[in-house]
Design an enzyme around this catalytic site. Structure first.
Site, PDB file in Angstrom:
ATOM      1  N   TRP A   1     -72.716   5.316 -44.497  1.00  0.00           N
ATOM      2  CA  TRP A   1     -72.186   3.872 -43.856  1.00  0.00           C
ATOM      3  C   TRP A   1     -71.101   3.589 -44.581  1.00  0.00           C
ATOM      4  O   TRP A   1     -69.517   3.404 -43.214  1.00  0.00           O
ATOM      5  CB  TRP A   1     -72.712   3.264 -43.949  1.00  0.00           C
ATOM      6  CG  TRP A   1     -74.415   3.114 -43.775  1.00  0.00           C
ATOM      7  CD1 TRP A   1     -75.487   3.708 -44.637  1.00  0.00           C
ATOM      8  CD2 TRP A   1     -74.982   2.714 -42.543  1.00  0.00           C
ATOM      9  NE1 TRP A   1     -76.610   3.689 -43.814  1.00  0.00           N
ATOM     10  CE2 TRP A   1     -76.548   3.812 -42.514  1.00  0.00           C
ATOM     11  CE3 TRP A   1     -74.351   3.003 -40.881  1.00  0.00           C
ATOM     12  CZ2 TRP A   1     -77.345   3.867 -41.057  1.00  0.00           C
ATOM     13  CZ3 TRP A   1     -75.181   3.354 -39.795  1.00  0.00           C
ATOM     14  CH2 TRP A   1     -75.885   3.519 -40.167  1.00  0.00           C
TER      15      TRP A   1
ATOM     16  N   ASP B   1     -70.350  -4.149 -47.733  1.00  0.00           N
ATOM     17  CA  ASP B   1     -71.497  -4.054 -47.475  1.00  0.00           C
ATOM     18  C   ASP B   1     -72.437  -3.739 -48.447  1.00  0.00           C
ATOM     19  O   ASP B   1     -72.494  -3.150 -49.003  1.00  0.00           O
ATOM     20  CB  ASP B   1     -71.390  -2.596 -45.903  1.00  0.00           C
ATOM     21  CG  ASP B   1     -72.818  -2.368 -45.756  1.00  0.00           C
ATOM     22  OD1 ASP B   1     -73.784  -2.812 -45.164  1.00  0.00           O
ATOM     23  OD2 ASP B   1     -72.175  -1.814 -44.830  1.00  0.00           O
TER      24      ASP B   1
ATOM     25  N   LYS C   1     -83.022  -5.043 -43.474  1.00  0.00           N
ATOM     26  CA  LYS C   1     -83.203  -4.033 -44.365  1.00  0.00           C
ATOM     27  C   LYS C   1     -83.875  -5.572 -45.412  1.00  0.00           C
ATOM     28  O   LYS C   1     -84.951  -5.213 -45.765  1.00  0.00           O
ATOM     29  CB  LYS C   1     -82.084  -3.750 -45.655  1.00  0.00           C
ATOM     30  CG  LYS C   1     -80.900  -2.474 -44.415  1.00  0.00           C
ATOM     31  CD  LYS C   1     -81.944  -1.067 -44.000  1.00  0.00           C
ATOM     32  CE  LYS C   1     -81.076  -0.356 -42.669  1.00  0.00           C
ATOM     33  NZ  LYS C   1     -79.817  -0.323 -42.551  1.00  0.00           N
TER      34      LYS C   1
END
Ligand SMILES: *Cc1c(COP(=O)(O)O)cnc(C)c1O
Length: 357
Positions: free
Chosen positions: A99, A166, A190
């Site tokens: 990511w 993030d 999530k």
């Protein structure tokens, strides 16, 4: 049999949050209409959005001068929105996995990107500690929890420039010192709601400094000016987020989420260490409370599929590791009860007995 859902995302939500969402889909608040059928400008929806934004601020102790936005698009959209809005000349990025690498790739479209450190040398199994951040960088970008590799920065690091993070997979799982960040963002699927939604906490005076034209839909200032309703927001996921935020508050807030996360993680990591069949993959000091990665110990690799089937037979589902790393990943987000972690640990013990006869 109770099923414990260890999916990495979209992932488990508290049962009551799922039920509240289901009820609102059928008939919102006794109005005889589905929440899906109500205007985002309606008298019914506006309070949902307002309360969700206010609860994010309250639960994360967001200081004055920051705004909370709920937008479509997912975390990946912010890989581009962040540099579009915040990168004037140069930005620093810490590369801790897939990511982070994707965020770096997008940022390069907007200016100079300094990769301050990378843990690619050891398959992203740790978080680099010794690195220098250029003092003239516009921000340092970190990925607080590396969902795929099971590593986590469980504290707000010191940096000469403000941070951007993030926090897709650990938002609301630990208290955060928001004042160290100019932007915190993530996908909701999530630890907050279902997919289709992203969240942003952005410092207002960090915006408007890049001197480039920004398309309205990608401009954080436009979303702030419109109260997170520049265009039609994902109304149902925002309602789910609200129900989940209320749930977090009722459980005792973010400090309680952190206490539970530590307790669950200890149960699973202790068993991984004790059990001869398994071993963990992340460096001990960087192990994530949210995503617990492990593999079969050397010599037992052939038992991987067998263990997944055995786990399913005990109600432990979705522990297969990410396709890029293999092995197992037990994602233990806020909604995972301690009993789920204990059931997984028992499953590992029983599998060891079965194998060793
Ligand atoms: C899942 C995930 C993403 C990608 O999120 P999308 O909403 O699918 O764009 C980005 N970063 C992290 C840390 C993630 O866990």
């Amino acid at each position: 049999m109770i099923k414990y859902n260890f999916n990495a995302g979209p992932s488990m939500l508290p049962r009551e949050v799922v039920e509240q969402t289901a009820a609102a889909v059928l008939d919102y608040d006794g109005k005889g209409l589905s929440l899906m059928e109500l205007s985002h400008r309606s008298a019914e929806f506006k309070p949902i959005l307002d309360e969700a934004r206010a609860l994010m601020k309250e639960l994360l102790d967001v200081p004055a001068g920051y705004e909370v936005l709920f937008l479509g698009g997912g975390a990946s959209m912010h890989f581009c929105m962040v540099p579009f809005n915040l990168l004037a000349k140069k930005a620093a990025y810490l590369n801790t996995g897939t990511w982070a690498s994707k965020a770096i790739k997008e940022a390069r479209l907007f200016g100079e990107v300094v990769e301050v450190a990378s843990s690619a040398d050891k398959a992203f199994s740790y978080i680099p500690k010794d690195f220098t951040v250029p003092a003239d960088a516009d921000y340092l970008h970190v990925t607080s929890n590396n969902t795929i590799y099971g590593t986590q920065l469980r504290r707000d690091i010191d940096s000469p420039v403000s941070l951007v993070a993030d926090m897709s997979s650990d938002i609301l799982s630990r208290p955060v010192d928001v004042s160290k960040y100019s932007c915190i963002y993530g996908g909701a699927q999530k630890n907050l709601a279902q997919s289709g939604l992203s969240f942003v906490i952005v410092k207002e005076d960090a915006l408007g400094r890049v001197g480039r034209a920004i398309p309205s839909i990608l401009d954080y200032r436009v979303h702030i000016a419109n109260g997170s309703m520049f265009n039609t927001p994902p109304t149902l996921p925002i309602y789910t987020a609200l129900c989940n935020l209320r749930w977090v508050k009722a459980q005792g807030g973010v400090p309680e989420m952190e206490r539970r996360a530590a307790e669950r993680a200890a149960v699973v990591y202790d068993e991984i260490e004790r059990n001869a069949l398994f071993c963990g993959t992340a460096a001990e000091e960087d192990r994530s409370y949210m995503n617990i990665d492990f593999v079969m110990a050397p010599g037992y690799e052939a038992l991987e599929g067998g263990f997944i089937d055995f786990a399913v037979s005990r109600g432990v589902v979705a522990i297969k590791g990410h396709r890029s790393v293999g092995g197992f990943r037990a994602s233990c987000y806020n909604a995972m009860p301690l009993e789920g972690a204990r059931t997984l640990a028992t499953c590992m013990k029983d599998f060891e007995k079965k194998v060793q006869g």
